[in-house]
Motif scaffolding. Structure first.
Motif, PDB file in Angstrom:
ATOM      1  N   TRP A   1       0.922  -1.159   0.153  1.00 34.06           N
ATOM      2  CA  TRP A   1       0.057  -0.139  -0.104  1.00 34.06           C
ATOM      3  C   TRP A   1       0.718   1.288   0.174  1.00 34.06           C
ATOM      4  CZ3 TRP A   1      -0.282   4.104   3.427  1.00 34.06           C
ATOM      5  CH2 TRP A   1       0.229   3.779   4.315  1.00 34.06           C
ATOM      6  N   LYS A   2       1.968   1.543   0.671  1.00 29.56           N
ATOM      7  CA  LYS A   2       2.750   2.574   0.839  1.00 29.56           C
ATOM      8  C   LYS A   2       3.376   2.882  -0.776  1.00 29.56           C
ATOM      9  CE  LYS A   2       4.234   2.792   5.409  1.00 29.56           C
ATOM     10  NZ  LYS A   2       5.543   2.569   6.444  1.00 29.56           N
ATOM     11  N   SER A   3       4.087   1.758  -1.314  1.00 28.46           N
ATOM     12  CA  SER A   3       4.504   2.227  -2.441  1.00 28.46           C
ATOM     13  C   SER A   3       3.413   2.368  -3.635  1.00 28.46           C
ATOM     14  CB  SER A   3       5.511   0.869  -2.856  1.00 28.46           C
ATOM     15  OG  SER A   3       5.155   0.007  -3.015  1.00 28.46           O
ATOM     16  N   LEU A   4       2.435   1.819  -3.514  1.00 29.68           N
ATOM     17  CA  LEU A   4       1.172   1.672  -4.669  1.00 29.68           C
ATOM     18  C   LEU A   4       0.680   3.215  -4.498  1.00 29.68           C
ATOM     19  CD1 LEU A   4      -0.604   0.842  -6.618  1.00 29.68           C
ATOM     20  CD2 LEU A   4      -2.227   0.087  -4.857  1.00 29.68           C
ATOM     21  N   TYR A   5       0.522   3.697  -3.239  1.00 33.09           N
ATOM     22  CA  TYR A   5      -0.092   5.021  -2.844  1.00 33.09           C
ATOM     23  C   TYR A   5       0.967   6.057  -3.277  1.00 33.09           C
ATOM     24  CZ  TYR A   5      -1.356   9.441  -0.384  1.00 33.09           C
ATOM     25  OH  TYR A   5      -1.677  10.661  -0.212  1.00 33.09           O
ATOM     26  N   ARG A   6       2.214   5.928  -3.059  1.00 33.53           N
ATOM     27  CA  ARG A   6       3.314   6.890  -3.670  1.00 33.53           C
ATOM     28  C   ARG A   6       3.195   7.018  -5.280  1.00 33.53           C
ATOM     29  NH1 ARG A   6       7.691   4.757  -0.267  1.00 33.53           N
ATOM     30  NH2 ARG A   6       7.009   4.978   1.806  1.00 33.53           N
ATOM     31  N   PHE A   7       3.014   5.761  -5.851  1.00 33.91           N
ATOM     32  CA  PHE A   7       2.826   5.985  -7.248  1.00 33.91           C
ATOM     33  C   PHE A   7       2.010   6.503  -8.047  1.00 33.91           C
ATOM     34  CE2 PHE A   7       1.198   3.437 -11.232  1.00 33.91           C
ATOM     35  CZ  PHE A   7       2.213   3.685 -11.806  1.00 33.91           C
ATOM     36  N   ILE A   8       0.748   6.101  -7.120  1.00 37.71           N
ATOM     37  CA  ILE A   8      -0.383   6.987  -7.532  1.00 37.71           C
ATOM     38  C   ILE A   8      -0.499   8.448  -7.153  1.00 37.71           C
ATOM     39  CG2 ILE A   8      -2.967   7.224  -7.183  1.00 37.71           C
ATOM     40  CD1 ILE A   8      -2.888   4.081  -6.655  1.00 37.71           C
ATOM     41  N   TYR A   9       0.013   8.964  -6.077  1.00 40.00           N
ATOM     42  CA  TYR A   9       0.139  10.255  -5.745  1.00 40.00           C
ATOM     43  C   TYR A   9       1.068  10.983  -6.772  1.00 40.00           C
ATOM     44  CZ  TYR A   9       0.918  14.496  -3.192  1.00 40.00           C
ATOM     45  OH  TYR A   9       1.017  15.750  -3.011  1.00 40.00           O
ATOM     46  N   PHE A  10       2.297  10.195  -6.923  1.00 46.41           N
ATOM     47  CA  PHE A  10       3.049  10.896  -7.986  1.00 46.41           C
ATOM     48  C   PHE A  10       2.378  11.359  -9.543  1.00 46.41           C
ATOM     49  CE2 PHE A  10       6.032  10.670 -11.480  1.00 46.41           C
ATOM     50  CZ  PHE A  10       6.984  11.629 -11.377  1.00 46.41           C
ATOM     51  N   LYS A  11       1.512  10.259  -9.738  1.00 46.68           N
ATOM     52  CA  LYS A  11       0.553  10.733 -10.901  1.00 46.68           C
ATOM     53  C   LYS A  11      -0.383  11.693 -10.952  1.00 46.68           C
ATOM     54  CE  LYS A  11       2.427   7.419 -13.301  1.00 46.68           C
ATOM     55  NZ  LYS A  11       3.369   7.385 -14.336  1.00 46.68           N
ATOM     56  N   VAL A  12      -1.116  11.897  -9.740  1.00 49.72           N
ATOM     57  CA  VAL A  12      -2.087  12.940  -9.744  1.00 49.72           C
ATOM     58  C   VAL A  12      -2.021  14.040  -8.861  1.00 49.72           C
ATOM     59  CG1 VAL A  12      -4.052  10.976  -9.857  1.00 49.72           C
ATOM     60  CG2 VAL A  12      -3.247  11.687  -7.483  1.00 49.72           C
ATOM     61  N   GLN A  13      -0.700  13.973  -7.976  1.00 49.70           N
ATOM     62  CA  GLN A  13      -0.508  15.259  -7.298  1.00 49.70           C
ATOM     63  C   GLN A  13      -1.677  15.780  -6.437  1.00 49.70           C
ATOM     64  OE1 GLN A  13       2.685  16.530  -7.205  1.00 49.70           O
ATOM     65  NE2 GLN A  13       3.244  14.422  -7.979  1.00 49.70           N
ATOM     66  N   ASN A  14      -2.377  14.747  -5.753  1.00 46.09           N
ATOM     67  CA  ASN A  14      -3.602  15.269  -4.913  1.00 46.09           C
ATOM     68  C   ASN A  14      -3.918  14.199  -4.059  1.00 46.09           C
ATOM     69  OD1 ASN A  14      -6.167  15.099  -4.064  1.00 46.09           O
ATOM     70  ND2 ASN A  14      -6.677  16.918  -5.527  1.00 46.09           N
TER      71      ASN A  14
ATOM     72  N   LEU B   1      -0.831  -4.483  -9.314  1.00 44.80           N
ATOM     73  CA  LEU B   1      -1.597  -3.194  -8.754  1.00 44.80           C
ATOM     74  C   LEU B   1      -1.357  -2.058  -9.568  1.00 44.80           C
ATOM     75  CD1 LEU B   1      -0.993  -4.112  -5.052  1.00 44.80           C
ATOM     76  CD2 LEU B   1      -3.410  -4.220  -6.212  1.00 44.80           C
ATOM     77  N   LYS B   2      -0.092  -1.781  -9.883  1.00 40.67           N
ATOM     78  CA  LYS B   2       0.274  -0.451 -10.814  1.00 40.67           C
ATOM     79  C   LYS B   2      -0.584  -0.550 -11.890  1.00 40.67           C
ATOM     80  CE  LYS B   2       4.899   0.644  -8.999  1.00 40.67           C
ATOM     81  NZ  LYS B   2       6.094   0.717  -9.332  1.00 40.67           N
ATOM     82  N   THR B   3      -0.418  -1.843 -12.694  1.00 39.96           N
ATOM     83  CA  THR B   3      -1.345  -1.709 -13.978  1.00 39.96           C
ATOM     84  C   THR B   3      -2.811  -1.504 -13.633  1.00 39.96           C
ATOM     85  OG1 THR B   3       0.114  -3.407 -14.867  1.00 39.96           O
ATOM     86  CG2 THR B   3      -1.790  -3.097 -15.973  1.00 39.96           C
ATOM     87  N   VAL B   4      -3.326  -2.013 -12.686  1.00 38.54           N
ATOM     88  CA  VAL B   4      -4.770  -1.740 -12.378  1.00 38.54           C
ATOM     89  C   VAL B   4      -4.896  -0.180 -12.118  1.00 38.54           C
ATOM     90  CG1 VAL B   4      -6.745  -2.031 -10.651  1.00 38.54           C
ATOM     91  CG2 VAL B   4      -5.200  -3.970 -11.430  1.00 38.54           C
ATOM     92  N   SER B   5      -4.165   0.381 -11.190  1.00 41.81           N
ATOM     93  CA  SER B   5      -4.086   1.849 -10.974  1.00 41.81           C
ATOM     94  C   SER B   5      -4.003   2.758 -12.134  1.00 41.81           C
ATOM     95  CB  SER B   5      -3.009   2.186  -9.935  1.00 41.81           C
ATOM     96  OG  SER B   5      -2.024   2.189 -10.275  1.00 41.81           O
ATOM     97  N   LEU B   6      -3.133   2.500 -12.937  1.00 43.74           N
ATOM     98  CA  LEU B   6      -2.982   3.140 -14.204  1.00 43.74           C
ATOM     99  C   LEU B   6      -4.282   3.048 -15.226  1.00 43.74           C
ATOM    100  CD1 LEU B   6       0.634   2.350 -15.213  1.00 43.74           C
ATOM    101  CD2 LEU B   6      -0.331   4.713 -14.794  1.00 43.74           C
ATOM    102  N   ASN B   7      -5.062   1.921 -15.267  1.00 47.37           N
ATOM    103  CA  ASN B   7      -6.375   1.877 -15.928  1.00 47.37           C
ATOM    104  C   ASN B   7      -7.278   2.666 -15.253  1.00 47.37           C
ATOM    105  OD1 ASN B   7      -5.087  -0.019 -17.668  1.00 47.37           O
ATOM    106  ND2 ASN B   7      -5.757  -1.795 -16.661  1.00 47.37           N
ATOM    107  N   ILE B   8      -7.240   2.476 -13.945  1.00 50.39           N
ATOM    108  CA  ILE B   8      -8.201   3.516 -13.342  1.00 50.39           C
ATOM    109  C   ILE B   8      -8.107   5.055 -13.672  1.00 50.39           C
ATOM    110  CG2 ILE B   8      -9.058   4.279 -10.944  1.00 50.39           C
ATOM    111  CD1 ILE B   8      -8.457   1.445 -10.096  1.00 50.39           C
ATOM    112  N   LEU B   9      -6.746   5.418 -13.589  1.00 54.34           N
ATOM    113  CA  LEU B   9      -6.174   6.682 -13.754  1.00 54.34           C
ATOM    114  C   LEU B   9      -6.652   7.074 -15.335  1.00 54.34           C
ATOM    115  CD1 LEU B   9      -2.971   7.061 -12.035  1.00 54.34           C
ATOM    116  CD2 LEU B   9      -4.872   8.734 -11.908  1.00 54.34           C
TER     117      LEU B   9
END
Length: 175
Positions: A24-37, A70-78
């Motif tokens: 969860w920590k690294s996934l959250y950081r990965f997503i935060y880097f993409k959305v900055q929110n 998980l990164k692939t799933v999150s990128l698809n959601i984004l």
């Protein structure tokens, strides 16, 4: 239990808990880097786990490389969210826009000035550079600077004055 939903075994629950705790920590950081929110990153992280767990339950599979999955799933959601927001567009009332408030500040001049100063600081000798860094950039007091440099306070004041003069001269000559 809904139709088509499989029973979740105890070992599946512990597998899912371990996967979430490990990623969860690294996934959250990965997503935060993409959305900055922060809020959006939290929402997408949660949605990512929901979709991933649902997929694992439907397919009755365990994911070996869970972080990549998980990164692939999150990128698809984004991507889905970005496509949706592009299609919807935004309504703008031009009467409500204040040009001074919405103007984009040009940072290129600030960056250029910072680079000029950094290059000029490199030309100064070590003591001059240290005095300017401690007094001007870091905001240290004369007493603290004197203590850190192992010099008298009066010497620091003179060094600061002369260092600033030398810095000014270098900047004027170069630019």
């Amino acid at each position: 239990m809904k139709e088509g939903e499989k029973n979740i075994k105890a070992e599946d629950i512990s597998y899912i808990e371990k996967m979430c705790a490990d990623t969860w920590k690294s996934l959250y950081r990965f997503i935060y880097f993409k959305v900055q929110n922060r809020e959006e990153a939290e929402d997408i992280t949660q949605e990512t786990y929901c979709k991933a767990i649902l997929y694992m339950k439907k397919s009755n599979v365990r994911i070996d490389k869970s972080m990549g999955f998980l990164k692939t799933v999150s990128l698809n959601i984004l991507r889905d969210r970005w496509r949706k927001s592009k299609r919807q567009g935004k309504t703008v009332n031009f009467d409500d826009i204040n040009p001074e408030m919405t103007a984009i500040e040009d940072y290129t001049e600030n960056i250029a000035q910072r680079e000029i100063i950094q290059n000029a600081l490199k030309i100064l000798n070590k003591d001059q550079r240290t005095v300017i860094e401690l007094r001007i950039l870091k905001g240290c007091s004369v007493a603290d600077t004197a203590r850190l440099m192992n010099k008298k306070e009066s010497t620091i004041r003179v060094m600061q004055y002369r260092s600033l003069q030398a810095l000014n001269k270098i900047i004027k000559e170069k630019h």
